[in-house]
Scaffold this motif. Structure first.
Motif, PDB file in Angstrom:
ATOM      1  N   LYS A   1      51.170  45.351  49.050  1.00 63.29           N
ATOM      2  CA  LYS A   1      50.596  44.397  50.001  1.00 63.29           C
ATOM      3  C   LYS A   1      50.766  42.954  49.526  1.00 63.29           C
ATOM      4  CE  LYS A   1      46.986  47.155  52.258  1.00 63.29           C
ATOM      5  NZ  LYS A   1      45.518  47.263  52.490  1.00 63.29           N
ATOM      6  N   ILE A   2      50.517  42.717  48.256  1.00 65.52           N
ATOM      7  CA  ILE A   2      50.636  41.358  47.728  1.00 65.52           C
ATOM      8  C   ILE A   2      52.086  40.890  47.786  1.00 65.52           C
ATOM      9  CG2 ILE A   2      50.428  39.943  45.644  1.00 65.52           C
ATOM     10  CD1 ILE A   2      47.954  41.648  44.931  1.00 65.52           C
ATOM     11  N   ILE A   3      53.021  41.765  47.432  1.00 65.14           N
ATOM     12  CA  ILE A   3      54.444  41.402  47.472  1.00 65.14           C
ATOM     13  C   ILE A   3      54.877  41.050  48.890  1.00 65.14           C
ATOM     14  CG2 ILE A   3      56.776  42.357  47.214  1.00 65.14           C
ATOM     15  CD1 ILE A   3      55.735  43.867  44.754  1.00 65.14           C
ATOM     16  N   GLU A   4      54.324  41.756  49.889  1.00 70.37           N
ATOM     17  CA  GLU A   4      54.683  41.493  51.283  1.00 70.37           C
ATOM     18  C   GLU A   4      54.207  40.121  51.752  1.00 70.37           C
ATOM     19  OE1 GLU A   4      53.031  44.663  53.568  1.00 70.37           O
ATOM     20  OE2 GLU A   4      54.632  46.084  53.097  1.00 70.37           O
ATOM     21  N   GLU A   5      53.037  39.677  51.295  1.00 71.68           N
ATOM     22  CA  GLU A   5      52.420  38.470  51.851  1.00 71.68           C
ATOM     23  C   GLU A   5      52.533  37.229  50.965  1.00 71.68           C
ATOM     24  OE1 GLU A   5      48.661  38.788  53.740  1.00 71.68           O
ATOM     25  OE2 GLU A   5      48.872  40.956  54.083  1.00 71.68           O
ATOM     26  N   ALA A   6      52.620  37.420  49.661  1.00 73.74           N
ATOM     27  CA  ALA A   6      52.633  36.277  48.750  1.00 73.74           C
ATOM     28  C   ALA A   6      54.065  35.867  48.410  1.00 73.74           C
ATOM     29  CB  ALA A   6      51.846  36.615  47.478  1.00 73.74           C
TER      30      ALA A   6
ATOM     31  N   PHE B   1      41.690  43.233  37.762  1.00 68.98           N
ATOM     32  CA  PHE B   1      41.466  44.373  38.638  1.00 68.98           C
ATOM     33  C   PHE B   1      42.431  45.504  38.278  1.00 68.98           C
ATOM     34  CE2 PHE B   1      40.474  40.511  40.988  1.00 68.98           C
ATOM     35  CZ  PHE B   1      39.272  40.788  41.604  1.00 68.98           C
ATOM     36  N   ARG B   2      42.070  46.694  38.679  1.00 73.31           N
ATOM     37  CA  ARG B   2      42.979  47.825  38.515  1.00 73.31           C
ATOM     38  C   ARG B   2      44.169  47.632  39.444  1.00 73.31           C
ATOM     39  NH1 ARG B   2      43.014  52.890  40.970  1.00 73.31           N
ATOM     40  NH2 ARG B   2      40.965  52.513  41.906  1.00 73.31           N
ATOM     41  N   LEU B   3      45.367  47.814  38.908  1.00 74.29           N
ATOM     42  CA  LEU B   3      46.598  47.635  39.686  1.00 74.29           C
ATOM     43  C   LEU B   3      47.009  48.973  40.273  1.00 74.29           C
ATOM     44  CD1 LEU B   3      48.959  45.883  40.607  1.00 74.29           C
ATOM     45  CD2 LEU B   3      50.087  46.365  38.409  1.00 74.29           C
ATOM     46  N   THR B   4      47.071  49.031  41.606  1.00 75.34           N
ATOM     47  CA  THR B   4      47.513  50.243  42.290  1.00 75.34           C
ATOM     48  C   THR B   4      48.813  49.947  43.038  1.00 75.34           C
ATOM     49  OG1 THR B   4      46.354  49.789  44.378  1.00 75.34           O
ATOM     50  CG2 THR B   4      45.090  50.888  42.636  1.00 75.34           C
ATOM     51  N   PRO B   5      49.650  50.956  43.267  1.00 78.26           N
ATOM     52  CA  PRO B   5      50.903  50.731  43.993  1.00 78.26           C
ATOM     53  C   PRO B   5      50.679  50.147  45.386  1.00 78.26           C
ATOM     54  CG  PRO B   5      50.951  52.850  42.889  1.00 78.26           C
ATOM     55  CD  PRO B   5      49.555  52.341  42.745  1.00 78.26           C
ATOM     56  N   LYS B   6      49.619  50.587  46.071  1.00 81.07           N
ATOM     57  CA  LYS B   6      49.347  50.106  47.430  1.00 81.07           C
ATOM     58  C   LYS B   6      49.002  48.616  47.430  1.00 81.07           C
ATOM     59  CE  LYS B   6      46.617  51.209  51.550  1.00 81.07           C
ATOM     60  NZ  LYS B   6      45.566  52.106  52.114  1.00 81.07           N
ATOM     61  N   VAL B   7      48.156  48.204  46.501  1.00 75.60           N
ATOM     62  CA  VAL B   7      47.778  46.795  46.395  1.00 75.60           C
ATOM     63  C   VAL B   7      48.989  45.947  46.019  1.00 75.60           C
ATOM     64  CG1 VAL B   7      46.483  45.153  44.983  1.00 75.60           C
ATOM     65  CG2 VAL B   7      45.340  47.185  45.905  1.00 75.60           C
ATOM     66  N   LYS B   8      49.774  46.425  45.072  1.00 76.19           N
ATOM     67  CA  LYS B   8      50.962  45.690  44.643  1.00 76.19           C
ATOM     68  C   LYS B   8      51.904  45.471  45.814  1.00 76.19           C
ATOM     69  CE  LYS B   8      54.482  45.785  40.987  1.00 76.19           C
ATOM     70  NZ  LYS B   8      54.999  46.534  39.823  1.00 76.19           N
TER      71      LYS B   8
END
Length: 202
Positions: free
Chosen positions: A17-22, A8-15
């Motif tokens: 969110k994943i760092i917060e939950e994973a 998938f395309r990596l965006t700062p917002k997605v990155k």
């Protein structure tokens, strides 16, 4: 085990969110050298032969109804299995067998991979460059399964969890497609024509 993945395309917002939950797993520096013949015998069939960490690996595509070519692989990681899969002799080193039968490197990629996990899923932030200094960044979500019959369910699950993180639902080129489009348009066009890489519609 069978690796099922989507890029998938990596965006700062997605990155974020994943760092917060994973859960953070590791950061790795990866140096990959991909090999093929001059007429691209492997990559046109979606086989990806690479040299990493001092050894060869071969990603073998899995073909199953309803699944997309290029996103589902079994992995061979010992020289004998790779040689047998490629129809090469096993009584000499794999590197010598490859060189003797017309294989050579065609692209070199340096990657910083930051991995996170959540349940059965692995999230890899891949950011790096090729030997020419061209850059790329993408998100890869992966899940391992034991049977081919589980592959379709795994890709559905990957798409669902991607949606929960707001990952853009769009097809992108992987790092090899991205770099070949920039540096070797003839090879890139052949991969599109063969179906080994799906064209991104702009």
């Amino acid at each position: 085990m069978i690796e099922v993945e989507r890029k998938f395309r990596l965006t700062p917002k997605v990155k974020e969110k994943i760092i917060e939950e994973a859960k953070f797993v590791e950061v790795r520096k990866i140096h990959d050298i991909y090999w093929d013949t001059s007429d691209w015998k492997l990559t046109l069939e979606c086989f990806w032969l690479l040299f990493r960490d001092g050894r060869f690996e071969l990603k073998v595509p899995m073909h199953e109804d309803g699944l997309k070519l290029g996103e589902h692989f079994s992995e061979l990681e010992d020289d004998s299995s790779i040689a047998k899969e490629l129809g090469l002799p096993t009584d000499i080193t794999l590197k010598v067998a490859l060189e003797t039968h017309g294989y050579s490197p065609f692209i070199e990629i340096f990657t910083t991979r930051t991995a996170y996990s959540l349940g059965e899923f692995t999230f890899d932030f891949d950011e790096g460059r090729n030997e020419h200094g061209d850059e790329y960044a993408l998100l890869e979500i992966e899940r391992m399964v034991e049977k081919e019959s589980e592959m379709k369910g795994a890709i559905d699950d990957i798409e669902k969890i991607a949606n929960t993180f707001g990952v853009p639902d769009e097809h992108i080129y992987g790092k090899i497609g991205h770099f070949l489009k920039l540096r070797n348009p003839e090879h890139f066009a052949a991969l599109i024509a063969s179906g080994a890489i799906r064209e991104v519609m702009s």
